[in-house]
Structures are given as structure tokens and as C-alpha cells.
Design a protein around this motif. Structure first.
Motif, PDB file in Angstrom:
ATOM      1  N   ARG A 148      40.102  30.622  20.071  1.00 29.59           N
ATOM      2  CA  ARG A 148      40.403  30.232  21.435  1.00 29.59           C
ATOM      3  C   ARG A 148      39.263  30.616  22.369  1.00 29.59           C
ATOM      4  NH1 ARG A 148      44.208  29.040  17.652  1.00 29.59           N
ATOM      5  NH2 ARG A 148      46.180  28.439  18.581  1.00 29.59           N
ATOM      6  N   ASN A 183      51.079  14.618  29.411  1.00 26.58           N
ATOM      7  CA  ASN A 183      49.698  14.257  29.109  1.00 26.58           C
ATOM      8  C   ASN A 183      49.613  13.801  27.649  1.00 26.58           C
ATOM      9  OD1 ASN A 183      46.924  14.301  28.443  1.00 26.58           O
ATOM     10  ND2 ASN A 183      46.546  15.742  30.116  1.00 26.58           N
ATOM     11  N   PRO A 184      49.212  12.552  27.411  1.00 29.38           N
ATOM     12  CA  PRO A 184      49.188  12.059  26.025  1.00 29.38           C
ATOM     13  C   PRO A 184      48.210  12.821  25.142  1.00 29.38           C
ATOM     14  CG  PRO A 184      48.172  10.463  27.523  1.00 29.38           C
ATOM     15  CD  PRO A 184      48.786  11.532  28.380  1.00 29.38           C
ATOM     16  N   ASN A 185      47.219  13.453  25.759  1.00 24.02           N
ATOM     17  CA  ASN A 185      46.270  14.244  24.965  1.00 24.02           C
ATOM     18  C   ASN A 185      46.909  15.504  24.401  1.00 24.02           C
ATOM     19  OD1 ASN A 185      44.255  12.409  25.531  1.00 24.02           O
ATOM     20  ND2 ASN A 185      43.586  13.512  27.351  1.00 24.02           N
ATOM     21  N   VAL A 237      48.905  15.860  22.204  1.00 23.95           N
ATOM     22  CA  VAL A 237      49.022  15.833  20.737  1.00 23.95           C
ATOM     23  C   VAL A 237      47.776  16.351  20.045  1.00 23.95           C
ATOM     24  CG1 VAL A 237      50.716  13.984  20.663  1.00 23.95           C
ATOM     25  CG2 VAL A 237      48.283  13.424  20.641  1.00 23.95           C
ATOM     26  N   GLU A 238      46.679  16.585  20.784  1.00 20.55           N
ATOM     27  CA  GLU A 238      45.547  17.240  20.130  1.00 20.55           C
ATOM     28  C   GLU A 238      45.204  18.569  20.794  1.00 20.55           C
ATOM     29  OE1 GLU A 238      41.544  15.580  20.673  1.00 20.55           O
ATOM     30  OE2 GLU A 238      42.496  13.800  21.516  1.00 20.55           O
ATOM     31  N   TYR A 239      46.127  19.087  21.591  1.00 17.68           N
ATOM     32  CA  TYR A 239      45.830  20.311  22.329  1.00 17.68           C
ATOM     33  C   TYR A 239      46.389  21.568  21.696  1.00 17.68           C
ATOM     34  CZ  TYR A 239      43.914  17.940  26.415  1.00 17.68           C
ATOM     35  OH  TYR A 239      43.125  17.220  27.253  1.00 17.68           O
ATOM     36  N   LEU A 240      45.587  22.633  21.782  1.00 19.75           N
ATOM     37  CA  LEU A 240      46.072  23.981  21.518  1.00 19.75           C
ATOM     38  C   LEU A 240      46.219  24.678  22.873  1.00 19.75           C
ATOM     39  CD1 LEU A 240      43.815  24.842  18.454  1.00 19.75           C
ATOM     40  CD2 LEU A 240      46.270  24.432  18.432  1.00 19.75           C
ATOM     41  N   ASP A 271      43.395  24.559  25.477  1.00 19.74           N
ATOM     42  CA  ASP A 271      43.207  23.248  26.102  1.00 19.74           C
ATOM     43  C   ASP A 271      44.210  23.075  27.240  1.00 19.74           C
ATOM     44  OD1 ASP A 271      41.244  22.344  24.087  1.00 19.74           O
ATOM     45  OD2 ASP A 271      42.966  22.442  22.758  1.00 19.74           O
ATOM     46  N   VAL A 301      43.247  22.441  31.224  1.00 18.04           N
ATOM     47  CA  VAL A 301      43.742  21.304  32.005  1.00 18.04           C
ATOM     48  C   VAL A 301      44.518  21.801  33.214  1.00 18.04           C
ATOM     49  CG1 VAL A 301      45.349  19.366  31.957  1.00 18.04           C
ATOM     50  CG2 VAL A 301      43.773  19.717  30.049  1.00 18.04           C
ATOM     51  N   GLU A 318      44.748  19.646  36.860  1.00 17.34           N
ATOM     52  CA  GLU A 318      45.068  18.305  36.369  1.00 17.34           C
ATOM     53  C   GLU A 318      46.468  18.214  35.785  1.00 17.34           C
ATOM     54  OE1 GLU A 318      41.040  16.455  34.785  1.00 17.34           O
ATOM     55  OE2 GLU A 318      41.223  18.554  34.303  1.00 17.34           O
ATOM     56  N   GLN A 351      54.735  15.339  15.023  1.00 20.08           N
ATOM     57  CA  GLN A 351      53.621  14.480  15.440  1.00 20.08           C
ATOM     58  C   GLN A 351      53.887  13.012  15.139  1.00 20.08           C
ATOM     59  OE1 GLN A 351      49.574  15.693  14.668  1.00 20.08           O
ATOM     60  NE2 GLN A 351      49.795  16.491  16.734  1.00 20.08           N
ATOM     61  N   GLU A 352      54.516  12.765  14.007  1.00 20.46           N
ATOM     62  CA  GLU A 352      54.823  11.365  13.687  1.00 20.46           C
ATOM     63  C   GLU A 352      55.701  10.753  14.766  1.00 20.46           C
ATOM     64  OE1 GLU A 352      54.453  11.279   8.807  1.00 20.46           O
ATOM     65  OE2 GLU A 352      56.419  11.576   9.719  1.00 20.46           O
ATOM     66  N   LEU A 371      53.687  10.350  18.076  1.00 21.59           N
ATOM     67  CA  LEU A 371      52.686   9.291  18.035  1.00 21.59           C
ATOM     68  C   LEU A 371      53.317   7.926  17.789  1.00 21.59           C
ATOM     69  CD1 LEU A 371      50.073  11.278  15.968  1.00 21.59           C
ATOM     70  CD2 LEU A 371      49.799  10.534  18.323  1.00 21.59           C
ATOM     71  N   PRO A 407      39.091  14.980  24.714  1.00 25.26           N
ATOM     72  CA  PRO A 407      39.692  13.914  25.537  1.00 25.26           C
ATOM     73  C   PRO A 407      39.501  14.106  27.039  1.00 25.26           C
ATOM     74  CG  PRO A 407      41.368  15.350  24.621  1.00 25.26           C
ATOM     75  CD  PRO A 407      40.078  15.738  23.971  1.00 25.26           C
ATOM     76  N   TYR A 460      37.048  16.564  28.556  1.00 27.70           N
ATOM     77  CA  TYR A 460      35.725  17.021  28.982  1.00 27.70           C
ATOM     78  C   TYR A 460      34.634  16.597  28.012  1.00 27.70           C
ATOM     79  CZ  TYR A 460      39.149  19.729  31.450  1.00 27.70           C
ATOM     80  OH  TYR A 460      40.236  20.078  32.184  1.00 27.70           O
ATOM     81  N   SER A 517      41.986   9.362  23.950  1.00 26.72           N
ATOM     82  CA  SER A 517      42.138  10.478  23.021  1.00 26.72           C
ATOM     83  C   SER A 517      41.624  10.020  21.660  1.00 26.72           C
ATOM     84  CB  SER A 517      43.609  10.876  22.952  1.00 26.72           C
ATOM     85  OG  SER A 517      43.837  11.735  21.886  1.00 26.72           O
ATOM     86  N   GLY A 575      43.183  12.387  18.734  1.00 28.20           N
ATOM     87  CA  GLY A 575      44.619  12.615  18.857  1.00 28.20           C
ATOM     88  C   GLY A 575      45.464  11.431  18.426  1.00 28.20           C
ATOM     89  N   ARG A 576      44.843  10.330  18.046  1.00 28.36           N
ATOM     90  CA  ARG A 576      45.590   9.147  17.614  1.00 28.36           C
ATOM     91  C   ARG A 576      45.303   8.873  16.142  1.00 28.36           C
ATOM     92  NH1 ARG A 576      48.882   7.558  20.840  1.00 28.36           N
ATOM     93  NH2 ARG A 576      48.609   9.024  22.522  1.00 28.36           N
ATOM     94  N   ALA A 608      49.321  14.131  12.703  1.00 27.86           N
ATOM     95  CA  ALA A 608      50.327  13.630  11.768  1.00 27.86           C
ATOM     96  C   ALA A 608      49.720  13.350  10.394  1.00 27.86           C
ATOM     97  CB  ALA A 608      51.028  12.393  12.314  1.00 27.86           C
TER      98      ALA A 608
END
Lengths: 281, 410, 293
Positions: A241, B236-238, B240-243, B246, B250, B255, B388-389, B392, C128, C130, C148, C151-152, C241
Motif C-alpha cells: 500500500r 465508482n465503476p473503477n 472493481v480494480e481498487y484496493l 486507491d 480517490v 472525487e 466480481q462476476e 462485472l 483508471p 491517474y 478502466s 478492471g474489465r 473475475a
């Protein structure tokens, strides 16, 4: 040579320019990130060129203080050097006699073909036994243990590169030395190796690049500053992190510097090696 | 002459050996995270070594994702680490594989009575204790006060559907495009958010027979809620890739109006130099569901234990006890709340974060656990993919969860 | 012959290398084969013999099939792109223009960049919010809102391929260049005099020299791509996924995260088998082309 039309020239220069941009831009961006103030890197839209240069990350990564991020990073650099040095040295030691034997005895060539097949094995197919074996001998989390694993990756193709180098040395020299009463090891040491020095250097640097790049085994078999290599260390920085992208970028730049320099220096030799070593392996 | 040399050599060797004996070297495994930060852990360790000159502690930091694998793999080397940080979900597996020392006997009466009762569950499995709790944490709802004001919202949401409504109002007012941000990457982080919602909707991971129970009722509703917020464009659609970091970035960049995150974000977002929303950050317990729950929380705590292969278990335990002690925890309370109950009456700890502590006092009491099973890691991996499935749109929430349950072998 | 007793002396010289390979490659491989027929755990148990059970259950497993498909897709797309770009770049660099030497030197940079650093670099570029890609595309007016990329499921693997292609097409290009430089000038000139068009020249004059080295590049890259681990581990760890979970990632999870060494071994050997088949094709093609030459 065919005379080029103006249009062809323009196209060629445009394509060359596009290629140069494509090759350099990502690397340049990594460098820019590493010296940009953190706020620039989270601006929207991004600030492409920093107004003030921030070198603090490099200072932090390159300062050896007990229990600091710098120490962890420098220790990883040291470990990478140690492991790669051990592995490359040992690879040359085992590959030189083997390559020479095959070069002077083409009937043995198939054995090098067989050894090169090891390249096809995915590391995951060997990882569990190697893990258990290293544990058995107390070599987990040790630069020596990792060096032995790398040795097995480097030795076969080092032998290939060397063999093509030895092939280029005429046998008459050896024969006359032999008539003068030179022993086998003397022939190799005094005669062959100096003649094959360029090949030797190429093979060593090439092997060094491979060892420096390795990630999977290092991830599994090392656990702390005593053996963790640079690839694992920077993956840790990036996967953790750490909030500052510039910090990640700076670590990447430092880790990339040695191989980039080696690559630039031996660009020609790498291609020659890939085609000649690669043709057969 | 030769004899003399030998004697001198033997003497020197003995001296070296003695010096080596006096010095105990401990290896401790931590994770690189925001709280406690790497720098904080290093500082705590420095202080410990200053008090114990005969002990050196080598620290190792790995990402959370590598923490468990490293601990398990290091066991094979016959004692890689002496002290390790572990997540609340691992004691079952660690105990089964004999990774950690049972330290039940080492817990002093002062520890027993001083630590918040709920915190002990972090380190317990089958009635034994495998370490000291260290990071007492749950997911809170953070909100941007000025954005809420701008949208004419007076109080933060008390239920998840209220959160949706407020988020819609903020989106409609054009204040931010995606009002809510989450950590929904394919990682343990998404399970933490999901667990919070599951507890709010009154769901269960496993029934009394240990069979999957997340496929219906609360477990399903939680996932449906997550999907719905994406469909409505309020999450926020992002995500799904955030830890977690992140999410913080944001939120701190102004934001997002709402974020679900750990304790550490409060100070960093509300007072950090890199925050664009300084002084505007509010924190509340995660909301509840009408008629089901008042609020929701999940147990995201972590503990420190001594490995079963440690050559220096006494020294390692001493180090663990020091790091988790009340004075140290009070000193570093900025980003992580102490495990000690009396700390919450200490003005030095509470000052400037009254709101956080008010939220904590409610949330920490209802922390919902993730399932306790030696095969937790695998179940979690399956759930991460299933969630996630659904998020998404690859699969419906019901199908995705049913699939995970079927593959779990439970 | 330099050696009076050729074979014996030669074998003695090869011994150290053989010992290393036997100890660090052959023995582990044999051990893995043995493991794959057991239900052994990683540390805890040595396991029982379960026959071909691991292989059978792997074949019917949805996750395994998906991972296999991901690996094949990654390999096919990235290697194809690398070859096409490599040939084009090789042809370009074989032209005469100012700055050619410098450009050739630059070609080595992506290849020399450590794989892990490359993965980190591209992950930062794809960020996505920055990342440089979104910012650049938006400023150029190509997209109207941030995307993203990792992420997809539909774009994550493609993003991975782009990162891998960027790193590896230059080396393919350099190999092509070396091959093109071996085309005799008078042959080219003769073809031009004979009035052959560019396409015909490529097919009949250049291609015979290019085919061999290109085949090497194809096979080396295919093997590498099929083993892919580092770049995915650093960029997505198989998400979102599981859409970027390849066989190597799957085996890591099975053997090390879930501690099932037995079934992990069976999966690893399946990958090995596929690569061996590819390698077999390679060797036979090489031999045929060697006979022709």
C-alpha cells in the motif's frame, strides 16, 4: 540500391519517428514519474513534466540506515548481485568444459539439444520439489540456494553460446599445442579461453540479464533481506500500500538501470546470441 | 609457537561465539500498509531495541496479498520468522498447520483485563490464543461533509438505501460523477466490503452445519445491493480494480462523497498533507438495514504471534508484547485505534478524533466475523471471483454465489 | 580428433553440467510426476496415491479450462502481434535513413527492462484515475471519459497483451533485422532488374532468409508466453473475475496458496506437456529447414 521516392522517404522517417516514440515514451514516463512531486501524479489531467524536480525518493532508496526502506532496497540490490554473480560464475565453470567437449566432438551435440529442452519446462513444474529440497538442506531464503536454481537455468544456454564461440576457433592450434606437450587443461586455459574471451563475456552478460530478471523462484524461495532479490522487492513495493506512485517508479528506475546499460552496451551481441544460440536452442 | 597460535585462535573463536550468543536476532514479518505504516513499525522496533540492546529485530514487509503465503512457506525453512503479523481469518489454518505457538499461558492478567473483550477473538481458535491482537479495525463509512451540505443533506445515512438516495442526490446535483467508492478488486478487500453488507442484511456465510448460507437472504441481498449501485451509476465503476489505498486516493482527491474504508483513512484524509478534502471528512459506522440492523461492521483486525519454529520464542513474545503494549499503541493512535479499553478515556488518544471514536464505540461492538475455517483462503478466493462476476455483469448475483458455494466443497 | 578416447574424455568434461541438470531439473521433474498422482499437501502431509484422479478432475474443472483458454489466448494474440510488428520493424530498420544506428540501439531497451518493472510501469500507465493512458487519450480527444483498463474482463487481458508486446516485439524485430542483413545485395538487385514488385521481392527474395529466424522467434516467444507468470502476478494477480488467470497463476494458487501440492503438480505437468508438444513441433520444423539449407 533502389532510388527512393520522396513519398517513401517521408513514410520511412515517419515510421522511424513513431517507433522511437513508442520505444522511449513508456521508459521516459517511468523516469518522469520518479522525479515528479506526488501531487503532479494525481492531478487531472496529469502534469506531464514536473515544474520542480523531486529527488527525495532516490535519496530515500539509496540511503543505508538500519531498519529503513533504503536498507531493504539496497539489501535487495546486493542480493540480486550476489545471486546473479554466483549463478553466472558457476554457469561458466560448468559450461566451458561441456561446450568445449561438444565443440570438439560433434557426435555429442545431441546432449546439448537435450539440455536445452529444460528451457521448455515451466518453473511451476519444478517449484514444489525444489522448495522441499532447499528446505531439506537449509537453503531456503539463502542467496546460495537461489544461485543454485539459477545456475540450472543459465548453464544450458551458456553452454550453447560458448559452443558456437569455440566452433570458430581452429583446431590446428590445439593440435600443435598438443604436439608441444601441453596438457588438456593448459590448452583450455592458456589457448582457448583467451581466444574465446568475447564469447565468454557475451555469455556472462547475457546470463546476468536472465538472472537479474528472474522473479518466480525468488518470490517463492526468499523471504527477507538476507536473500530477497530486487525483482521481488520492487513487486512488494508496488503490490503493497505504498501511496506514492513516484516511489514505485523510482524503485523501478533503479532496478532497471543495470540491465538497460548492459543491454545498450551489448546490443549487437545479444542479437547474435539469440540467433546463433537460438537457432539451435 | 604453533601451540600459542592455536590457543589464541581458540580464544578468539570462543569470544566471537560468546558475542554471538549475547546477541539474539529476531526476524519479524509485517505488511507494508498505511497503518501502522512501515515507518511507524520501524520506529517502534527501534525503541524496543534501544531498551533491549542484546536483541536485534530484523523487519520484513510484504504486501497483504503475500503475508499468508510467506508465513506458510517460511515454515518450510525451519524458522524463517520468529514473529509474524496475521489476519483475523488465519488462526484456524495456522493452528491446524502448527504455524503459531499457543500463547494462552503467556497472556498476563493485566493483558486479559485490559484488552477490549472483542479484540481477543482476533487471535483465538478452538479456545486457544495464538498471539496478541494489534490492529483493531473495521470498515467505516467516510463521507465528505461539504459535498453532503452542498446537496442539502443534513446527516450521514443510517441505512444502505438512504446511502443510495443521498448518493443519487449528490450525483444529480452534479457534485461528483460517482459518489461512492469501494475496494472491490479481486482480493480480500472485496470480501471485507461484502461482509459488512452481509451483516447489515442479516446474512450468514455458513449455517450451523458449516454449509454455505451466503447464496440466499442477506448474503444474496448484499451482493445485489453492490451490483445495483453500479447499475445506478452511484458507485465508482473503477472500484472493481481498487484496493484500500486507491479508495483513499480517490476520496482524498475530492472525487467521491462516500467511501468504505479502514480506520487509518480518517486522519490521512482529514489532516494529511496530500489530501484535498482536509477538515471536511466525516466518519460514521457503516449503515444498517431497516428492520434488520442499526449499523454494520466486520472484523478486520490483525494480531501478532510467535511462530512454532522460532528459536527464541521468549524474546519474540517479549517483542510482541512490547509492540502491542498500551503506551506504544497510545503513541501511535493517529492511524490505528488501541486494543486497550482504558486508552479510550485518555485525552491524548481521543483528542481530535472524537467522531472516529464515537463511530468506533458503536461499530467495534458489532464486528461480524468472516467464516472460521482452515480452508478460509480458498473459500475467500471463490467468493472474490463470484462477487466480481456479478459486479462485472458476467453472471447474476444468485448464479455467481451458487456457483461459489458449489465449488467450495463445503 | 583432439581426444584420443573421445567419448570418455568428453563425457568427463560434460559431467559438472549434467550433475547440475540432474539435481536441479531432472530430479524435481521426476518428483513432480510422482506428486501428481497423490493428494499430497505442501508441508503437512506426504499424501496418498490417488491414481489419475488429479488429472481427471482437472479436465472437468471449469476454472482449469478457463485458465487454459486464457493462457492460449494470451499466447496466440501476443505472439502473433510480436511477429507481425517485429517483421515490419525489421524491414524498416533495414532501410537506410539517418538515425538508424541510434534507433537500433533503442530497440534493446524494452527487452532489457526487467519484466517486473515493465509490469509495474504498465500498471501505473493503466491506472483508471491517474494513469497516463487515460489522461493522454482524453487530452487527444480519443476518449471522452476515463476507462478502466485492468478492471474489465474484456480489456484486462488485452491490456496485458499490449504490455507484453511492447516489451517483446523489439527483440523479434532485431532478430528479423539480423536475418534481413544476411540477404545478399546482388540477389535483391537482380530481382529489381527482373522487374519484381515489392511483394514478389518479399516473398521470393527476402522470405527464404527470414523464415528460419522467424520460426525461432515464434517458438521461443510461444514457450515464454505459455509460461507467463510475472507480468500477470504484478498487474492483476488473475483478476478481474479470474479473466487474466493463466495456468501458471492457477498452479501457484493450487500448490502454494491452497497447499495442494498433488493437484498443483498435475496441472503443472499438463502445462509442461503442452509446451513439449509445441517444442516438438519446433524441433521437427528446425530439422526440416536445416535439411533444406
Amino acid at each position: 540500391m533502389e532510388r527512393r521516392s520522396l513519398l517513401a522517404s517521408v513514410l520511412i522517417y515517419a515510421a522511424a519517428l513513431a517507433l522511437a516514440v513508442l520505444l522511449l515514451l513508456p521508459i521516459l514516463w517511468l523516469f518522469v514519474m520518479s522525479i515528479s512531486p506526488a501531487a503532479d501524479l494525481t492531478a487531472k489531467p496529469l502534469r506531464w513534466w514536473p515544474e520542480t524536480v523531486d529527488l527525495s525518493r532516490y535519496r530515500m532508496l539509496l540511503t543505508w540506515e538500519p531498519n529503513s526502506m533504503g536498507q531493504a532496497f539496497l539489501a535487495a540490490l546486493r542480493n540480486s548481485l550476489t545471486v546473479a554473480g554466483l549463478a553466472v560464475g558457476a554457469a561458466l565453470v560448468v559450461a566451458v568444459p561441456a561446450a568445449w567437449a561438444v565443440s570438439r566432438n560433434p557426435r555429442l551435440e545431441w546432449s546439448l539439444y537435450a539440455l536445452i529442452l529444460t528451457y521448455m519446462l515451466p518453473p511451476v513444474a519444478l517449484a514444489v520439489p525444489l522448495y522441499l529440497g532447499l528446505a531439506r538442506f537449509g537453503l531456503l531464503n539463502s542467496t546460495v540456494g537461489l544461485g543454485i536454481i539459477y545456475l540450472s537455468m543459465l548453464a544450458p544456454f551458456t553452454a550453447w553460446l560458448l559452443k558456437s564461440g569455440f566452433d570458430a576457433i581452429p583446431r590446428d592450434i590445439e593440435a600443435s599445442a598438443k604436439l608441444d606437450g601441453a596438457r588438456l587443461d593448459q590448452i583450455l586455459r592458456i589457448l582457448i579461453l583467451p581466444l574465446a574471451a568475447p564469447t565468454l563475456a557475451t555469455a556472462a552478460l547475457f546470463a546476468l540479464l536472465l538472472a537479474w530478471d528472474e522473479f518466480f523462484y525468488a518470490l517463492l524461495f526468499t523471504s527477507d533481506q538476507r536473500a530477497k532479490t530486487i525483482t521481488v522487492a520492487i513487486a512488494d513495493v508496488a503490490g503493497g500500500r505504498v501511496a506514492d506512485y513516484g516511489q514505485i517508479a523510482a524503485a523501478g528506475v533503479l532496478a532497471a538501470l543495470p540491465p538497460l546499460l548492459i543491454g545498450l552496451v551489448m546490443q549487437r551481441a545479444i542479437v547474435a546470441g539469440l540467433t546463433s544460440g537460438g537457432v539451435k536452442g | 609457537m604453533r601451540h600459542l597460535t592455536t590457543t589464541a585462535l581458540a580464544g578468539a573463536l570462543a569470544w566471537v561465539a560468546a558475542a554471538a550468543e549475547a546477541e539474539t536476532a529476531l526476524n519479524a514479518l509485517f505488511m507494508s500498509q498505511a497503518a501502522y505504516s512501515e515507518a511507524d513499525v520501524r520506529a517502534m522496533t527501534e525503541a524496543y531495541m534501544a531498551e533491549h540492546p542484546d536483541v536485534t529485530v530484523n523487519l520484513e514487509f510484504v504486501p497483504y496479498e503475500g503475508l499468508r503465503d510467506k508465513t506458510l512457506l517460511a515454515q518450510g525453512s525451519g524458522g524463517g520468522y520468529d514473529a509474524v503479523l496475521f489476519d483475523v481469518i488465519w488462526p484456524a489454518e495456522y493452528a491446524t498447520n502448527n504455524i503459531l505457538l499457543d500463547v494462552s499461558d503467556r497472556i498476563t492478567p493485566e493483558m486479559e483485563s485490559g484488552v477490549l473483550p472483542g479484540a481477543w477473538s482476533t487471535v483465538e481458535y478452538n479456545g486457544a490464543r495464538y498471539g496478541m491482537p494489534w490492529i483493531l479495525d473495521t470498515k467505516y463509512l467516510f463521507y465528505n461533509r461539504s459535498m453532503l451540505e452542498q446537496a442539502g443533506i443534513e446527516a450521514p445515512p443510517r441505512t444502505w438505501s438512504e446511502l443510495s438516495e443521498q448518493a443519487k442526490a449528490i450525483k444529480d446535483a452534479g457534485i461528483v460523477e460517482f459518489p461512492i467508492v469501494w475496494s472491490w478488486a479481486q482480493a480480500e478487500a472485496v470480501i471485507c466490503d461484502y461482509t459488512t453488507l452481509l451483516s447489515a442484511f442479516g446474512g450468514k456465510f455458513l449455517d450451523d452445519q458449516g454449509k454455505p448460507a451466503f447464496t440466499t437472504d442477506g448474503g444474496l441481498q448484499a451482493l445485489e445491493y453492490m451490483v445495483q449501485t453500479l447499475e445506478e451509476g452511484i458507485s465508482n465503476p473503477n472500484s472493481v480494480e481498487y484496493l484500500e489505498e486507491d479508495v483513499r486516493r480517490v476520496f482524498s482527491n475530492g472525487e467521491a462523497a462516500f467511501a468504505l474504508n479502514w480506520t487509518y483513512m480518517y486522519n490521512l484524509a482529514n489532516a494529511g498533507d496530500d489530501s484535498a478534502v482536509k477538515g471536511q471528512v466525516g466518519v460514521a459506522p457503516a449503515p444498517g438495514v431497516d428492520g434488520v440492523s442499526e449499523l454494520s461492521a466486520m472484523n478486520g483486525s490483525m494480531g501478532l504471534g510467535v511462530t512454532a519454529t522460532s528459536q527464541h520464542p521468549d524474546e519474540a513474545w517479549d517483542f510482541v508484547a512490547y509492540i502491542t503494549s498500551q503506551p506504544i499503541q497510545n503513541d501511535y493512535a493517529e492511524l490505528s485505534l488501541p486494543i486497550w479499553s482504558s486508552s479510550y478515556e485518555d485525552p491524548a488518544v481521543t483528542e481530535g478524533r472524537e467522531e472516529l471514536i464515537a463511530a468506533a464505540s458503536k461499530a467495534l461492538a458489532v464486528m461480524y466475523p468472516r467464516p472460521t475455517t482452515p480452508a478460509y483462503n480458498e473459500l475467500s478466493t471463490l467468493l472474490q471471483v463470484a462477487i466480481q462476476e456479478a459486479l462485472l455483469g458476467v453472471s447474476s448475483p444468485a448464479d455467481a454465489l451458487a456457483n461459489a458455494a458449489a465449488s467450495s466443497g463445503l | 580428433m583432439t581426444f584420443p578416447r573421445a567419448s570418455l574424455g568428453s563425457w568427463a568434461l560434460m559431467l559438472p553440467l549434467l550433475v547440475v541438470i540432474l539435481a536441479v531439473v531432472s530430479w524435481p521433474l521426476a518428483y513432480t510426476v510422482g506428486l501428481s498422482f497423490t493428494d499430497a499437501g505442501l508441508v503437512a502431509s506426504s499424501g496418498n496415491f490417488v491414481g489419475a484422479q488429479n488429472y481427471l478432475s482437472a479436465m472437468s474443472d471449469r476454472g482449469v479450462r478457463a485458465a487454459f483458454y486464457n493462457t492460449a489466448w494470451f499466447t496466440l494474440v501476443s505472439v502473433s502481434l510480436e511477429l507481425v510488428l517485429g517483421v515490419l520493424v525489421g524491414l524498416l530498420l533495414n532501410q537506410e535513413f539517418r538515425g538508424r544506428t541510434l534507433l537500433r540501439a533503442m530497440m534493446i531497451l524494452p527487452w532489457a527492462l526487467p519484466t517486473v518493472v515493465n509490469a509495474i510501469l504498465w500498471r501505473l500507465i493503466y491506472n483508471p484515475e491517474y494513469g497516463a493512458l487515460n489522461s493522454a487519450l482524453l487530452q487527444l480527444g480519443i476518449i471522452d471519459s476515463y476507462q478502466s483498463w485492468l478492471g474489465r474482463p474484456d480489456s484486462a487481458m488485452m491490456a496485458m497483451v499490449v504490455a507484453d508486446v511492447w516489451k517483446n516485439f523489439p527483440i523479434v524485430g532485431l532478430i528479423c533485422l539480423a536475418a534481413l542483413q544476411s540477404v545478399p545485395r546482388d540477389t535483391q538487385a537482380a530481382a529489381i532488374v527482373d522487374g519484381a514488385g515489392p511483394l514478389a521481392r518479399f516473398r521470393f527474395v527476402i522470405w527464404p532468409y527470414l523464415a528460419g529466424p522467424l520460426m525461432i522467434a515464434l517458438v521461443l516467444r510461444t514457450i515464454e508466453a505459455f509460461k507467463v507468470f510475472d507480468i500477470i502476478w504484478v498487474m492483476t494477480r488473475g483478476g478481474p473475475a479470474n479473466s487474466t488467470r493463466t495456468m501458471s497463476i492457477l498452479v501457484y494458487q493450487e500448490a502454494f496458496s491452497f497447499q495442494r501440492a498433488g493437484s498443483g503438480a498435475s496441472l503443472a505437468l499438463t502445462v509442461t506437456l503442452v509446451i513439449m508438444v509445441l517444442a516438438g513441433a519446433y524441433v521437427s520444423i528446425m530439422r526440416r529447414s536445416a535439411l533444406r539449407a
